[in-house]
Design a protein around this motif. Structure first.
Motif, PDB file in Angstrom:
ATOM      1  N   ILE A  71      -4.003  -3.855  -3.882  1.00 48.06           N
ATOM      2  CA  ILE A  71      -4.160  -3.133  -2.619  1.00 48.06           C
ATOM      3  C   ILE A  71      -4.328  -1.632  -2.861  1.00 48.06           C
ATOM      4  CG2 ILE A  71      -3.070  -2.585  -0.413  1.00 48.06           C
ATOM      5  CD1 ILE A  71      -4.166  -5.470  -0.778  1.00 48.06           C
ATOM      6  N   THR A 116      -7.612   0.340  -1.703  1.00 47.58           N
ATOM      7  CA  THR A 116      -7.550   1.541  -0.855  1.00 47.58           C
ATOM      8  C   THR A 116      -8.281   2.708  -1.503  1.00 47.58           C
ATOM      9  OG1 THR A 116      -5.396   0.814  -0.008  1.00 47.58           O
ATOM     10  CG2 THR A 116      -5.991   3.118   0.333  1.00 47.58           C
ATOM     11  N   GLY A 168      -8.125  -7.386   1.530  1.00 51.93           N
ATOM     12  CA  GLY A 168      -6.673  -7.312   1.717  1.00 51.93           C
ATOM     13  C   GLY A 168      -6.085  -8.635   2.169  1.00 51.93           C
ATOM     14  N   GLU A 173      -6.138 -11.280  -0.683  1.00 54.21           N
ATOM     15  CA  GLU A 173      -5.061 -11.067  -1.652  1.00 54.21           C
ATOM     16  C   GLU A 173      -3.745 -11.611  -1.117  1.00 54.21           C
ATOM     17  OE1 GLU A 173      -3.000  -9.785  -5.068  1.00 54.21           O
ATOM     18  OE2 GLU A 173      -5.115 -10.179  -4.683  1.00 54.21           O
ATOM     19  N   LEU A 200       0.188  -4.273   5.188  1.00 55.26           N
ATOM     20  CA  LEU A 200      -1.258  -4.156   4.970  1.00 55.26           C
ATOM     21  C   LEU A 200      -1.937  -3.516   6.172  1.00 55.26           C
ATOM     22  CD1 LEU A 200      -3.697  -4.942   3.119  1.00 55.26           C
ATOM     23  CD2 LEU A 200      -3.870  -7.036   4.482  1.00 55.26           C
TER      24      LEU A 200
END
Length: 258
Positions: free
Chosen positions: A16, A20, A54, A57, A77
């Motif tokens: 993550i 990002t 996201g 995952e 998230l």
């Protein structure tokens, strides 16, 4: 076993964080290279890519920590999404903007195409991350993906699936339109409601309530037809968004007349 679960959680955090950072860099490049009109579309593509990667995952967290862990993951998230997003990342939101006169019909349709395209890139990012096998769960996920094992997220009947996606989208849209929380807390409220809805309907349809997300994650999987996919993951949520938007617009017009 505990060490493996910890490794999976740490790997997930790394995924993550990397996601990002990649999206941040993509946004910076698009702002410097693209015209203002094109930045709208690039932001939608980036946002949808971020949502899909996201959420995908999250499968690692589900296998590692089950539903309580997934709830916490989705909440965190979507809080991060609220802090980084500059677009909708969901066709439903774009159609609501069209109904409210903020976006033209043509711009909405093009944005939907761009959202789907951006979303389809999400699994490629996650697959590349899983390929590094930073945890045994990542390795397992990569082998499954490499073998092209894709079972439909829809475990209900067609009518049940449409009802679930309709109610999920309508409920979230109503909550968002009510504006119950101050702006500084809105992203936390959105994330909490999203997590609750996903956990409640996870075993029905995977609870997408985002057509672009569903297309990226469950389109062409075994267990449902193209028509069923279109009805459950596109028609139902879009109708829910349009209904919610229409009801709130009527209420706003009535309040102004009074």
């Amino acid at each position: 076993m505990v060490n493996e679960e910890l490794a999976a959680v740490i790997s997930c955090f790394g995924c993550i964080t990397s996601l990002t950072l990649v999206c941040y860099l993509a946004r910076e490049v698009s702002r410097k290279v693209l015209s203002t009109s094109l930045q709208y579309y690039s932001e939608e593509a980036i946002c949808t890519f971020q949502v899909v990667a996201g959420c995908m995952e999250g499968d690692v967290i589900l296998e590692t920590l089950s539903y309580p862990g997934l709830f916490a993951y989705i909440f965190l998230l979507f809080v991060s999404f609220g802090m980084t997003f500059g677009g909708a990342g969901c066709p439903c939101n774009t159609w609501e903007d069209t109904i409210r006169g903020r976006v033209s019909l043509l711009k909405c349709i093009v944005a939907n195409i761009v959202q789907v395209a951006g979303g389809l890139l999400g699994p490629l990012f996650v697959k590349a991350y899983w390929w590094m096998s930073l945890s045994s769960y990542d390795s397992s996920m990569f082998r499954r993906m490499k073998a092209d094992i894709c079972d439909s997220a829809m475990k209900s009947t067609l009518v049940g699936g449409m009802a679930a996606e309709f109610l999920a989208t309508f409920s979230f849209s109503v909550y968002a339109n009510l504006g119950l929380l101050p702006a500084s807390m809105a992203s936390y409220g959105d994330a909490f409601v999203t997590a609750v809805i996903v956990i409640i309907g996870m075993d029905w349809t995977g609870m997408m309530f985002n057509p672009a997300l569903a297309t990226a994650l469950t389109y062409n999987c075994r267990g449902h037809t193209l028509t069923e996919h279109a009805l459950v993951y596109w028609t139902a949520p879009l109708l829910a968004s349009l209904l919610s938007c229409h009801l709130f617009r009527r209420a706003e017009h009535k309040a102004k007349r009074e």
